[in-house]
Every structure is written in C-alpha cells, then in structure tokens.
Design a protein around this motif. Structure first.
Motif, PDB file in Angstrom:
ATOM      1  N   GLU A  52      -4.858  12.563  -2.274  1.00 21.43           N
ATOM      2  CA  GLU A  52      -4.589  11.752  -3.682  1.00 21.43           C
ATOM      3  C   GLU A  52      -3.671  10.615  -3.335  1.00 21.43           C
ATOM      4  O   GLU A  52      -3.859   9.257  -3.829  1.00 21.43           O
ATOM      5  CB  GLU A  52      -3.752  12.720  -4.391  1.00 21.43           C
ATOM      6  N   GLN A  53      -2.664  10.534  -2.521  1.00 20.06           N
ATOM      7  CA  GLN A  53      -1.827   9.560  -2.015  1.00 20.06           C
ATOM      8  C   GLN A  53      -2.650   8.492  -1.463  1.00 20.06           C
ATOM      9  O   GLN A  53      -2.378   7.134  -1.691  1.00 20.06           O
ATOM     10  CB  GLN A  53      -0.758   9.935  -0.970  1.00 20.06           C
ATOM     11  N   LEU A  54      -3.620   8.724  -0.619  1.00 16.55           N
ATOM     12  CA  LEU A  54      -4.426   7.886   0.109  1.00 16.55           C
ATOM     13  C   LEU A  54      -5.272   7.099  -0.804  1.00 16.55           C
ATOM     14  O   LEU A  54      -5.558   5.952  -0.592  1.00 16.55           O
ATOM     15  CB  LEU A  54      -5.202   8.205   1.322  1.00 16.55           C
ATOM     16  N   LEU A  55      -5.731   7.723  -1.889  1.00 18.35           N
ATOM     17  CA  LEU A  55      -6.554   7.151  -2.914  1.00 18.35           C
ATOM     18  C   LEU A  55      -5.711   6.178  -3.584  1.00 18.35           C
ATOM     19  O   LEU A  55      -6.312   4.949  -3.972  1.00 18.35           O
ATOM     20  CB  LEU A  55      -7.191   8.150  -3.957  1.00 18.35           C
ATOM     21  N   ARG A  56      -4.577   6.674  -4.043  1.00 16.42           N
ATOM     22  CA  ARG A  56      -3.618   5.711  -4.732  1.00 16.42           C
ATOM     23  C   ARG A  56      -3.337   4.424  -3.812  1.00 16.42           C
ATOM     24  O   ARG A  56      -3.514   3.272  -4.172  1.00 16.42           O
ATOM     25  CB  ARG A  56      -2.046   6.374  -4.741  1.00 16.42           C
ATOM     26  N   MET A  57      -3.168   4.557  -2.460  1.00 13.35           N
ATOM     27  CA  MET A  57      -2.970   3.335  -1.377  1.00 13.35           C
ATOM     28  C   MET A  57      -3.918   2.523  -1.745  1.00 13.35           C
ATOM     29  O   MET A  57      -3.774   1.323  -1.350  1.00 13.35           O
ATOM     30  CB  MET A  57      -2.534   4.289  -0.048  1.00 13.35           C
ATOM     31  N   LEU A  58      -5.260   3.106  -1.766  1.00 13.96           N
ATOM     32  CA  LEU A  58      -6.342   2.206  -1.818  1.00 13.96           C
ATOM     33  C   LEU A  58      -6.709   1.653  -3.062  1.00 13.96           C
ATOM     34  O   LEU A  58      -7.614   0.994  -3.272  1.00 13.96           O
ATOM     35  CB  LEU A  58      -7.584   3.027  -1.151  1.00 13.96           C
ATOM     36  N   THR A  83      -3.633   2.131   7.668  1.00 13.97           N
ATOM     37  CA  THR A  83      -2.517   2.852   6.810  1.00 13.97           C
ATOM     38  C   THR A  83      -3.155   4.261   6.607  1.00 13.97           C
ATOM     39  O   THR A  83      -2.546   5.283   6.556  1.00 13.97           O
ATOM     40  CB  THR A  83      -2.114   2.146   5.790  1.00 13.97           C
ATOM     41  N   LEU A 102      -3.362   6.625 -10.924  1.00 12.37           N
ATOM     42  CA  LEU A 102      -2.701   7.654 -10.674  1.00 12.37           C
ATOM     43  C   LEU A 102      -3.685   8.784 -11.023  1.00 12.37           C
ATOM     44  O   LEU A 102      -3.875   9.830 -10.541  1.00 12.37           O
ATOM     45  CB  LEU A 102      -1.212   7.789 -11.190  1.00 12.37           C
ATOM     46  N   GLY A 151       3.083   5.866  -5.865  1.00 11.76           N
ATOM     47  CA  GLY A 151       3.260   5.987  -7.275  1.00 11.76           C
ATOM     48  C   GLY A 151       3.415   4.781  -8.075  1.00 11.76           C
ATOM     49  O   GLY A 151       3.389   4.693  -9.186  1.00 11.76           O
ATOM     50  N   GLN A 181       0.907  -1.223   0.097  1.00 12.07           N
ATOM     51  CA  GLN A 181      -0.184  -0.111  -0.123  1.00 12.07           C
ATOM     52  C   GLN A 181       0.638   1.200   0.009  1.00 12.07           C
ATOM     53  O   GLN A 181       0.572   2.512  -0.735  1.00 12.07           O
ATOM     54  CB  GLN A 181      -0.904  -0.114   1.317  1.00 12.07           C
ATOM     55  N   LEU A 182       2.200   1.169   0.596  1.00  7.39           N
ATOM     56  CA  LEU A 182       2.804   2.341   0.872  1.00  7.39           C
ATOM     57  C   LEU A 182       3.469   2.769  -0.715  1.00  7.39           C
ATOM     58  O   LEU A 182       3.719   3.749  -0.997  1.00  7.39           O
ATOM     59  CB  LEU A 182       3.792   2.442   1.849  1.00  7.39           C
ATOM     60  N   ARG A 225       2.259   1.729  -3.579  1.00  4.80           N
ATOM     61  CA  ARG A 225       1.251   2.152  -4.286  1.00  4.80           C
ATOM     62  C   ARG A 225       0.933   3.661  -3.999  1.00  4.80           C
ATOM     63  O   ARG A 225       0.881   4.518  -5.018  1.00  4.80           O
ATOM     64  CB  ARG A 225      -0.224   1.734  -4.050  1.00  4.80           C
ATOM     65  N   MET A 226       1.004   4.121  -2.685  1.00  4.71           N
ATOM     66  CA  MET A 226       0.945   5.405  -2.208  1.00  4.71           C
ATOM     67  C   MET A 226       2.101   6.538  -3.011  1.00  4.71           C
ATOM     68  O   MET A 226       1.750   7.665  -3.401  1.00  4.71           O
ATOM     69  CB  MET A 226       0.960   5.685  -0.780  1.00  4.71           C
TER      70      MET A 226
END
Lengths: 217, 217
Positions: free
Chosen positions: B190-196, B161, B200, A197, A191-192, A194-195
């Motif tokens: 935005e980073q949290l959405l990516r994490m989920l 997370t 991008l 990028g 997950q990190l 992904r966060m």
C-alpha cells in the motif's frame, strides 16, 4: 573539558588525548575499509597500517575487528543524526522536518561518496537499530502520525520502507554520480512523503521548499 | 528438448545432462553461501565440497567465484521475475499487477528465508540491472505512468525507491520472522502504491485485493 561539535568531550591529559587520537585514527581507517567493502578481508595489521598506528595498540581500543567496524558505522550514523537533529529543530512541521532530513542526507551522501558507500553497504543492518538514524526517523514518523500529518499503520514498517528507499537512492547516486541532480533528490523525498500519506500536491510543495545550507559531517 | 518451467531447455545427451547437473549443483551451493554471507571468504574448494562435485569441474563451468555468485543471484531474480510475470499477465490494471508482485515477493521471501537473505544481501546491486526483477519493475512502473495510474517523474528514481523499500521489508522479516504478518506485507505494498502516486483509499483497496495462490520458486 571542551565539548566538540558532535557532543563528545575531549579528554584532558596529553596521554588521554593521544589515546583518543589513536582510537579515532582506527575508526577513520575502518571507514575507508567499509566504504570499499574490503573490511571482511582486511586484517588487523592492514587496519593499523592504514591508520598509521602500532599493531599492538589495536586491542587497547577494540576487542575485535567486528567491534571496530560496528563502531565506525555507528559513528557515521550518529554524526549524521546529530546534524539532522540540529537542523530539524528549527522546523515545526514534522513532514517538513522529515523531508529536510531526507533531502540533506542524499545531498551530503552524494557530496561524500565514502559516507554514502558506508550507508549503502551497511545501513540495511541498522534500519531498526537503537541508535543513529533509525530511532530519530521513527520518532519523526511517529510525531507526524500523532499530529495527523502522516497516515501510517505500523510505524516500523514505514521506517523500513523509507530507510530502504533512501539507501536505494544513495546506491543509484554512487553508480551514476553524474546522473543525480538536486531535483532528483527532492523527487525521492516527495515520494517518501507520499508513502507516508501526504497528499500529492502537498508532498511536492514540502519536498521543494528551501533548504538550510550545510557543509558539515 | 523439453522446456522446463523456467523456460530453460534440458540438454539432450547423458553427458550434457550430467554437465548441466554439475553446474546447477554449484549454483545451488553458491546460493547457500550467498544467504549466509560467507561467499566472500569461501574458497572454490569449499564450494565444490558443498556442491559435492570435484574441484576440477568448477572451471568447466565458471571462470571465477565472482562469476558463479553473480550467476546465482541472477538466477534467483530471474526465477522470481518469471513467476511474477506469469501471475501478473492475468491482471489488466498496472497498479494491481505491481501490488500483486510486491505482495507475493514478500510472502515468498518470508516463506523462503534463504531466498530473502540472497535478495537482502545482494539485491541492492541489482536494482538497476538489465535482467531479473529490475527491468520488469521498471516496465510495470512505466506502464502505470503511461496509463495515468501512477504519477512519477523519473521512472528510475521510482524504481530505486520501491526496490529499496521492498528490500528493507525483507530485511525486517528476516530479523523478526514472527513479527511479520500478511497484513504487514500488504501495508508495505500500500505504501509503495502511494509512493507511485495512487490515492490513499485506492492504494488500500488494491493492496488488500485477493491474491493468486502460489507455491512455486
């Protein structure tokens, strides 16, 4: 002057060795108080009792309780940072190095609940510190961004979100130790990534790659 | 019996109203202590002094300091949760609703440093609580996973997370209030959405969509 694993040099004379030993006993006792969150109510007498050293010797080493506790937290972070640096230097890909650090930190913390408690209770205040894990994580995030592996805007925001996420995973591991598996640690690392990028499939692959064996810290 | 904004009902008689007022004064005072982290050393006398109520009235409302402080933290989280629910109910897409909650929480916390302090200092202990923000965030994460918008394995790890990342952003905003812009809050979302697991470009779009105006909490 022999260098220890963590890079500190051992003092030469017997008096110096004894002094260093007393200081370390105080720091080790402080780590115990920090882990149980009794540091705010513990007296200096409580600390010297726990360290099994004379009350008077405290001020030979630290000017205040606060200084001792800050030293103890910094030491935990620095030890961990040195270990992760050593292991990470064998990995070329910044994303792989970052994921390895995250996965090893969670595993070490789960295996050493006292260290995890110190990180969870006090780590937030150190997520933008000048030493310990923070500058190393920032360096890794910037290296990943420079190589195009990560896509981050403001590196310090990325540092905060990753560090906060990591602390929360440690918190969960302390609340429910039996519920935390290696697979869950790796999922957190995924997950990190992904966060930061890294595309979904790549993040999975990197977060489940073989890890070096560690029994240190 | 008139319902207040937060859904609590106002007691009817004058004695009941006075009792409710005293209780609320104690909770408000507790929020002040929690924000400054003096709650562990504050005495009940300190708290009743700050609340401007009689010492004896404390035990009419709470059995211990711990109970009062837990109530105060829960109240902050519940107020915020109710507000975010109200605003989120106007949004169909789970990813959009989630991002909106994150962006509004950071904005509200930056605008109200005392609330942010309470969240940063005590929020970690509530990231897997049964009330407040945690069950709402878990519900939103599960809704996003069910609709295919999010790709998460263990929802509780994703909850941890995201919550930890959010707390860290609040911490950074408190350490350096002038350095935090709306754009940085949105970058965190935005980073949290990516994490989920949101791709991008989509994460960027969702995290920069117009927000409803809020002046509550």
């Amino acid at each position: 002057m022999a260098a220890s694993r963590s890079g500190r040099t051992e003092p030469g004379t017997r008096a110096e060795r004894r002094k260093a030993s007393t200081r370390q006993k105080l720091i080790d006792a402080a780590r115990g108080f920090l882990a149980s969150d009794t540091h705010s109510t513990a007296s200096i007498q409580d600390i010297t009792d726990a360290a099994d050293v004379g009350f008077g010797s405290f001020y030979n080493h630290f000017s205040s309780k606060t200084e001792l506790f800050q030293t103890a937290v910094s030491e935990v972070l620095e030890e961990l940072g040195l270990l992760l640096d050593e292991l990470g230097s064998r990995v070329d890909d910044p994303a792989m190095a970052f994921a390895q650090s995250v996965r090893l930190t969670v595993r070490l913390a789960v295996a050493r609940p006292e260290m995890a408690q110190v990180l969870v209770r006090h780590g937030m205040a150190y997520i933008d510190a000048d030493e310990g894990l923070a500058p190393r994580a920032l360096r890794d995030i910037q290296a990943g961004a420079a190589s195009g592996r990560f896509r981050v805007g403001e590196p310090r925001i990325a540092l905060a979100t990753t560090a906060g996420a990591l602390l929360a995973v440690l918190h969960v591991s302390l609340v429910n130790p039996d519920g935390v598996t290696d697979a869950m640690c790796d999922e957190a690392a995924e997950q990190l990534l992904r966060m930061l990028g890294v595309p979904l499939d790549e993040a999975r692959e990197i977060a489940t790659a073989p890890l070096p064996a560690v029994d240190q810290v």
